[in-house]
Design a protein around this motif. Structure first.
Motif, PDB file in Angstrom:
ATOM      1  N   TYR A   1      41.718  49.097  39.576  1.00 23.06           N
ATOM      2  CA  TYR A   1      41.881  48.888  38.216  1.00 23.06           C
ATOM      3  C   TYR A   1      41.471  47.577  37.772  1.00 23.06           C
ATOM      4  O   TYR A   1      40.405  47.307  36.820  1.00 23.06           O
ATOM      5  CB  TYR A   1      43.021  49.602  37.539  1.00 23.06           C
ATOM      6  CG  TYR A   1      43.065  49.198  36.005  1.00 23.06           C
ATOM      7  CD1 TYR A   1      42.382  49.905  34.946  1.00 23.06           C
ATOM      8  CD2 TYR A   1      43.972  48.123  35.562  1.00 23.06           C
ATOM      9  CE1 TYR A   1      42.431  49.608  33.520  1.00 23.06           C
ATOM     10  CE2 TYR A   1      44.008  47.743  34.106  1.00 23.06           C
ATOM     11  CZ  TYR A   1      43.250  48.239  33.205  1.00 23.06           C
ATOM     12  OH  TYR A   1      43.458  47.878  31.837  1.00 23.06           O
ATOM     13  N   PHE A   2      42.311  46.814  38.138  1.00 27.87           N
ATOM     14  CA  PHE A   2      41.983  45.200  38.141  1.00 27.87           C
ATOM     15  C   PHE A   2      40.685  44.613  38.488  1.00 27.87           C
ATOM     16  O   PHE A   2      40.221  43.773  37.921  1.00 27.87           O
ATOM     17  CB  PHE A   2      43.214  44.479  38.777  1.00 27.87           C
ATOM     18  CG  PHE A   2      43.178  42.864  38.387  1.00 27.87           C
ATOM     19  CD1 PHE A   2      44.028  42.508  37.424  1.00 27.87           C
ATOM     20  CD2 PHE A   2      42.612  42.131  39.126  1.00 27.87           C
ATOM     21  CE1 PHE A   2      44.210  41.415  37.014  1.00 27.87           C
ATOM     22  CE2 PHE A   2      42.522  40.777  38.988  1.00 27.87           C
ATOM     23  CZ  PHE A   2      43.224  40.399  37.791  1.00 27.87           C
ATOM     24  N   CYS A   3      40.214  45.305  39.591  1.00 27.20           N
ATOM     25  CA  CYS A   3      38.885  44.747  40.316  1.00 27.20           C
ATOM     26  C   CYS A   3      37.855  45.335  39.091  1.00 27.20           C
ATOM     27  O   CYS A   3      37.144  44.274  38.920  1.00 27.20           O
ATOM     28  CB  CYS A   3      38.703  45.520  41.402  1.00 27.20           C
ATOM     29  SG  CYS A   3      36.893  45.304  42.173  1.00 27.20           S
ATOM     30  N   PHE A   4      37.800  46.571  38.676  1.00 24.51           N
ATOM     31  CA  PHE A   4      36.908  46.880  37.785  1.00 24.51           C
ATOM     32  C   PHE A   4      36.821  45.997  36.436  1.00 24.51           C
ATOM     33  O   PHE A   4      35.834  45.821  35.966  1.00 24.51           O
ATOM     34  CB  PHE A   4      36.812  48.436  37.621  1.00 24.51           C
ATOM     35  CG  PHE A   4      36.250  49.209  38.708  1.00 24.51           C
ATOM     36  CD1 PHE A   4      35.092  49.147  39.106  1.00 24.51           C
ATOM     37  CD2 PHE A   4      37.106  50.120  39.325  1.00 24.51           C
ATOM     38  CE1 PHE A   4      34.528  49.733  40.221  1.00 24.51           C
ATOM     39  CE2 PHE A   4      36.642  50.798  40.333  1.00 24.51           C
ATOM     40  CZ  PHE A   4      35.421  50.756  40.997  1.00 24.51           C
ATOM     41  N   LYS A   5      38.136  45.887  36.015  1.00 26.08           N
ATOM     42  CA  LYS A   5      38.101  45.164  34.826  1.00 26.08           C
ATOM     43  C   LYS A   5      37.721  43.758  34.825  1.00 26.08           C
ATOM     44  O   LYS A   5      36.821  43.231  34.133  1.00 26.08           O
ATOM     45  CB  LYS A   5      39.543  45.031  34.390  1.00 26.08           C
ATOM     46  CG  LYS A   5      39.866  44.491  33.107  1.00 26.08           C
ATOM     47  CD  LYS A   5      41.479  44.282  32.797  1.00 26.08           C
ATOM     48  CE  LYS A   5      41.756  43.660  31.490  1.00 26.08           C
ATOM     49  NZ  LYS A   5      41.507  42.260  31.365  1.00 26.08           N
ATOM     50  N   ALA A   6      38.135  43.205  35.955  1.00 27.93           N
ATOM     51  CA  ALA A   6      37.518  41.637  36.371  1.00 27.93           C
ATOM     52  C   ALA A   6      35.942  41.794  36.537  1.00 27.93           C
ATOM     53  O   ALA A   6      35.296  40.968  36.088  1.00 27.93           O
ATOM     54  CB  ALA A   6      38.114  41.174  37.457  1.00 27.93           C
ATOM     55  N   LEU A   7      35.338  42.826  36.947  1.00 27.72           N
ATOM     56  CA  LEU A   7      33.971  42.914  37.058  1.00 27.72           C
ATOM     57  C   LEU A   7      33.336  43.143  35.737  1.00 27.72           C
ATOM     58  O   LEU A   7      32.423  42.457  35.467  1.00 27.72           O
ATOM     59  CB  LEU A   7      33.617  44.066  38.046  1.00 27.72           C
ATOM     60  CG  LEU A   7      33.376  44.021  39.525  1.00 27.72           C
ATOM     61  CD1 LEU A   7      33.190  45.134  40.253  1.00 27.72           C
ATOM     62  CD2 LEU A   7      32.437  42.794  40.069  1.00 27.72           C
ATOM     63  N   PHE A   8      33.956  43.970  34.670  1.00 23.69           N
ATOM     64  CA  PHE A   8      33.517  44.048  33.388  1.00 23.69           C
ATOM     65  C   PHE A   8      33.463  42.876  32.754  1.00 23.69           C
ATOM     66  O   PHE A   8      32.427  42.388  32.256  1.00 23.69           O
ATOM     67  CB  PHE A   8      34.214  44.984  32.945  1.00 23.69           C
ATOM     68  CG  PHE A   8      33.768  45.412  31.379  1.00 23.69           C
ATOM     69  CD1 PHE A   8      32.627  46.297  31.212  1.00 23.69           C
ATOM     70  CD2 PHE A   8      34.595  44.846  30.396  1.00 23.69           C
ATOM     71  CE1 PHE A   8      32.154  46.341  29.700  1.00 23.69           C
ATOM     72  CE2 PHE A   8      34.123  45.055  29.219  1.00 23.69           C
ATOM     73  CZ  PHE A   8      32.911  45.631  28.773  1.00 23.69           C
TER      74      PHE A   8
END
Length: 232
Positions: free
Chosen positions: A97-104
């Motif tokens: 979750y945190f990874c995809f949020k940071a990527l976004f």
């Protein structure tokens, strides 16, 4: 001119080779962070390939300004692998979750910065449609450097896995890359020959900072192992 170009290229290439060697050593000694150092090693090695291809175009083929050449493929791969290295840390430490949020967040930042910068460039510089594709590619370099800066800044304040020295070195290297890539973009826009210019030295210094980060991390691994042996 050729001698100066060969000297600058050889110096930067030597820095990249030293950095690649230290990164590979760090990868072999690393534990849970091994994927990060492996991707960073591949990124720096890819830039070494770009330097060799660029040298081939300039020194062997005698093409003074190889804008659309294969070296750009290696340089772009280097940036993408660097981004992937930090994404791998986010995935391991904070989860999907945190990874995809940071990527976004990073992707949104890059799109906005690229669009605004390109509008500014088209407003103040005149070039052909064919040249426009090349300039868009060269604009992508400092924009992606900003993405790396944004990612490292988040690590600096939120991630406790690395020491401050390692993070300072990584942050400093990306800042130098950003300055050099921005100067490179400007010289391309005004059609100035960039052979052997001062920002080649900045690229070399940026790689040396990465090497210092890898060397410092190796020392941390060694201290951890010594502490484990003493405890056992």
């Amino acid at each position: 001119e050729s001698l100066r170009l060969a000297g600058c290229g050889a110096l930067v290439f030597a820095n990249v080779v030293v950095t690649s060697r230290l990164l590979f050593q760090t990868y072999r000694k690393a534990g849970e962070d091994s994927l990060f150092w492996l991707l960073l090693f591949l990124a720096v090695s890819s830039s070494a390939g770009g330097i060799l291809v660029e040298g081939y175009y300039r020194l062997v083929l005698q093409i003074d300004f190889p804008l659309q050449s294969w070296d750009n493929l290696f340089y772009m791969a280097s940036l993408l692998l660097s981004l992937a290295a930090f994404v791998s840390l986010l995935w391991q430490r904070r989860g999907a979750y945190f990874c995809f949020k940071a990527l976004f967040d990073i992707t949104l930042l890059l799109i906005v910065v690229f669009a605004v910068s390109w509008d500014y460039i088209r407003m103040y510089f005149v070039f052909s449609n064919e040249q426009a594709l090349t300039n868009m590619l060269f604009l992508a370099y400092p924009v992606m450097d900003l993405g790396l800066l944004f990612g490292i800044a988040r690590f600096y304040f939120q991630f406790k896995g690395f020491s401050r020295l390692v993070l300072h070195c990584l942050l400093g290297s990306v800042i130098l890359f950003f300055i050099a890539d921005t100067a490179f973009l400007y010289d391309c826009l005004v059609e100035v020959d960039f052979a052997g210019t001062w920002y080649h030295m900045l690229w070399g210094m940026a790689n040396l900072l990465i090497a210092l980060a890898a060397s410092s991390r190796q020392g941390e691994y060694a201290m951890v192992r010594e502490g484990s042996l003493e405890y056992s």
